[in-house]
Scaffold this motif. Structure first.
Motif, PDB file in Angstrom:
ATOM      1  N   THR A 196       0.829  -1.212   0.000  1.00  0.00           N
ATOM      2  CA  THR A 196       0.000   0.000   0.000  1.00  0.00           C
ATOM      3  C   THR A 196       0.859   1.257   0.000  1.00  0.00           C
ATOM      4  O   THR A 196       0.474   2.258  -0.610  1.00  0.00           O
ATOM      5  CB  THR A 196      -0.956   0.019   1.201  1.00  0.00           C
ATOM      6  OG1 THR A 196      -0.213  -0.117   2.410  1.00  0.00           O
ATOM      7  CG2 THR A 196      -1.990  -1.083   1.090  1.00  0.00           C
ATOM      8  N   GLY A 197       1.998   1.216   0.650  1.00  0.00           N
ATOM      9  CA  GLY A 197       2.900   2.369   0.619  1.00  0.00           C
ATOM     10  C   GLY A 197       3.444   2.627  -0.768  1.00  0.00           C
ATOM     11  O   GLY A 197       3.534   3.773  -1.214  1.00  0.00           O
ATOM     12  N   ARG A 198       3.812   1.562  -1.478  1.00  0.00           N
ATOM     13  CA  ARG A 198       4.316   1.710  -2.843  1.00  0.00           C
ATOM     14  C   ARG A 198       3.215   2.236  -3.768  1.00  0.00           C
ATOM     15  O   ARG A 198       3.477   3.039  -4.650  1.00  0.00           O
ATOM     16  CB  ARG A 198       4.832   0.370  -3.373  1.00  0.00           C
ATOM     17  CG  ARG A 198       5.988  -0.196  -2.608  1.00  0.00           C
ATOM     18  CD  ARG A 198       7.261   0.449  -3.005  1.00  0.00           C
ATOM     19  NE  ARG A 198       7.743  -0.231  -4.190  1.00  0.00           N
ATOM     20  CZ  ARG A 198       8.850   0.068  -4.791  1.00  0.00           C
ATOM     21  NH1 ARG A 198       9.600   1.027  -4.337  1.00  0.00           N
ATOM     22  NH2 ARG A 198       9.225  -0.577  -5.867  1.00  0.00           N
ATOM     23  N   LYS A 199       1.992   1.788  -3.546  1.00  0.00           N
ATOM     24  CA  LYS A 199       0.869   2.246  -4.373  1.00  0.00           C
ATOM     25  C   LYS A 199       0.635   3.740  -4.171  1.00  0.00           C
ATOM     26  O   LYS A 199       0.434   4.484  -5.124  1.00  0.00           O
ATOM     27  CB  LYS A 199      -0.388   1.452  -4.026  1.00  0.00           C
ATOM     28  CG  LYS A 199      -1.567   1.772  -4.886  1.00  0.00           C
ATOM     29  CD  LYS A 199      -2.765   0.909  -4.527  1.00  0.00           C
ATOM     30  CE  LYS A 199      -3.975   1.257  -5.358  1.00  0.00           C
ATOM     31  NZ  LYS A 199      -5.147   0.474  -4.985  1.00  0.00           N
ATOM     32  N   LYS A 200       0.693   4.187  -2.915  1.00  0.00           N
ATOM     33  CA  LYS A 200       0.504   5.609  -2.632  1.00  0.00           C
ATOM     34  C   LYS A 200       1.637   6.438  -3.213  1.00  0.00           C
ATOM     35  O   LYS A 200       1.420   7.536  -3.722  1.00  0.00           O
ATOM     36  CB  LYS A 200       0.399   5.847  -1.129  1.00  0.00           C
ATOM     37  CG  LYS A 200      -0.906   5.383  -0.547  1.00  0.00           C
ATOM     38  CD  LYS A 200      -0.981   5.660   0.928  1.00  0.00           C
ATOM     39  CE  LYS A 200      -2.281   5.122   1.497  1.00  0.00           C
ATOM     40  NZ  LYS A 200      -2.386   5.367   2.945  1.00  0.00           N
ATOM     41  N   ASP A 201       2.867   5.924  -3.156  1.00  0.00           N
ATOM     42  CA  ASP A 201       4.001   6.625  -3.755  1.00  0.00           C
ATOM     43  C   ASP A 201       3.835   6.762  -5.264  1.00  0.00           C
ATOM     44  O   ASP A 201       4.134   7.795  -5.843  1.00  0.00           O
ATOM     45  CB  ASP A 201       5.314   5.901  -3.458  1.00  0.00           C
ATOM     46  CG  ASP A 201       5.738   6.054  -2.013  1.00  0.00           C
ATOM     47  OD1 ASP A 201       5.206   6.944  -1.315  1.00  0.00           O
ATOM     48  OD2 ASP A 201       6.616   5.276  -1.580  1.00  0.00           O
ATOM     49  N   GLU A 235       0.993   6.751  -6.960  1.00  0.00           N
ATOM     50  CA  GLU A 235      -0.090   7.705  -7.226  1.00  0.00           C
ATOM     51  C   GLU A 235       0.383   9.135  -7.004  1.00  0.00           C
ATOM     52  O   GLU A 235       0.030  10.036  -7.747  1.00  0.00           O
ATOM     53  CB  GLU A 235      -1.292   7.396  -6.337  1.00  0.00           C
ATOM     54  CG  GLU A 235      -2.018   6.139  -6.700  1.00  0.00           C
ATOM     55  CD  GLU A 235      -3.109   5.776  -5.718  1.00  0.00           C
ATOM     56  OE1 GLU A 235      -3.268   6.490  -4.698  1.00  0.00           O
ATOM     57  OE2 GLU A 235      -3.795   4.766  -5.957  1.00  0.00           O
ATOM     58  N   SER A 236       1.182   9.347  -6.000  1.00  0.00           N
ATOM     59  CA  SER A 236       1.721  10.668  -5.706  1.00  0.00           C
ATOM     60  C   SER A 236       2.640  11.134  -6.833  1.00  0.00           C
ATOM     61  O   SER A 236       2.578  12.285  -7.256  1.00  0.00           O
ATOM     62  CB  SER A 236       2.474  10.652  -4.382  1.00  0.00           C
ATOM     63  OG  SER A 236       3.070  11.888  -4.141  1.00  0.00           O
ATOM     64  N   LYS A 285       2.574  10.112  -9.923  1.00  0.00           N
ATOM     65  CA  LYS A 285       1.759  10.302 -11.107  1.00  0.00           C
ATOM     66  C   LYS A 285       1.071  11.663 -11.079  1.00  0.00           C
ATOM     67  O   LYS A 285       0.976  12.342 -12.088  1.00  0.00           O
ATOM     68  CB  LYS A 285       0.727   9.184 -11.210  1.00  0.00           C
ATOM     69  CG  LYS A 285      -0.055   9.173 -12.492  1.00  0.00           C
ATOM     70  CD  LYS A 285      -1.001   7.983 -12.534  1.00  0.00           C
ATOM     71  CE  LYS A 285      -1.787   7.951 -13.817  1.00  0.00           C
ATOM     72  NZ  LYS A 285      -2.713   6.803 -13.853  1.00  0.00           N
TER      73      LYS A 285
END
Length: 54
Positions: free
Chosen positions: A40-45, A47-48, A50
């Motif tokens: 989830t941390g990698r996904k948020k990174d 998205e950020s 992007k």
């Protein structure tokens, strides 16, 4: 991270003292939660990053 290390050490102690099922469940749950936090941390990174490009 320190707490996770203690929990893994505790699960290894349980396994060594004859409580294989309890130790395995504790270790599995800990590793699963660490993987979830990492993903989830990698996904948020991602998205950020992007959002910053646009």
């Amino acid at each position: 991270m320190f707490l996770s290390t203690l929990i893994i050490a505790g699960s290894l102690y349980l396994i060594d003292s004859g409580r294989e099922v309890s130790g395995s469940v504790l270790a599995g749950a800990t590793l699963t939660s660490l993987a979830y936090i990492f993903i989830t941390g990698r996904k948020k990174d991602a998205e950020s990053a992007k959002g910053k490009k646009n």
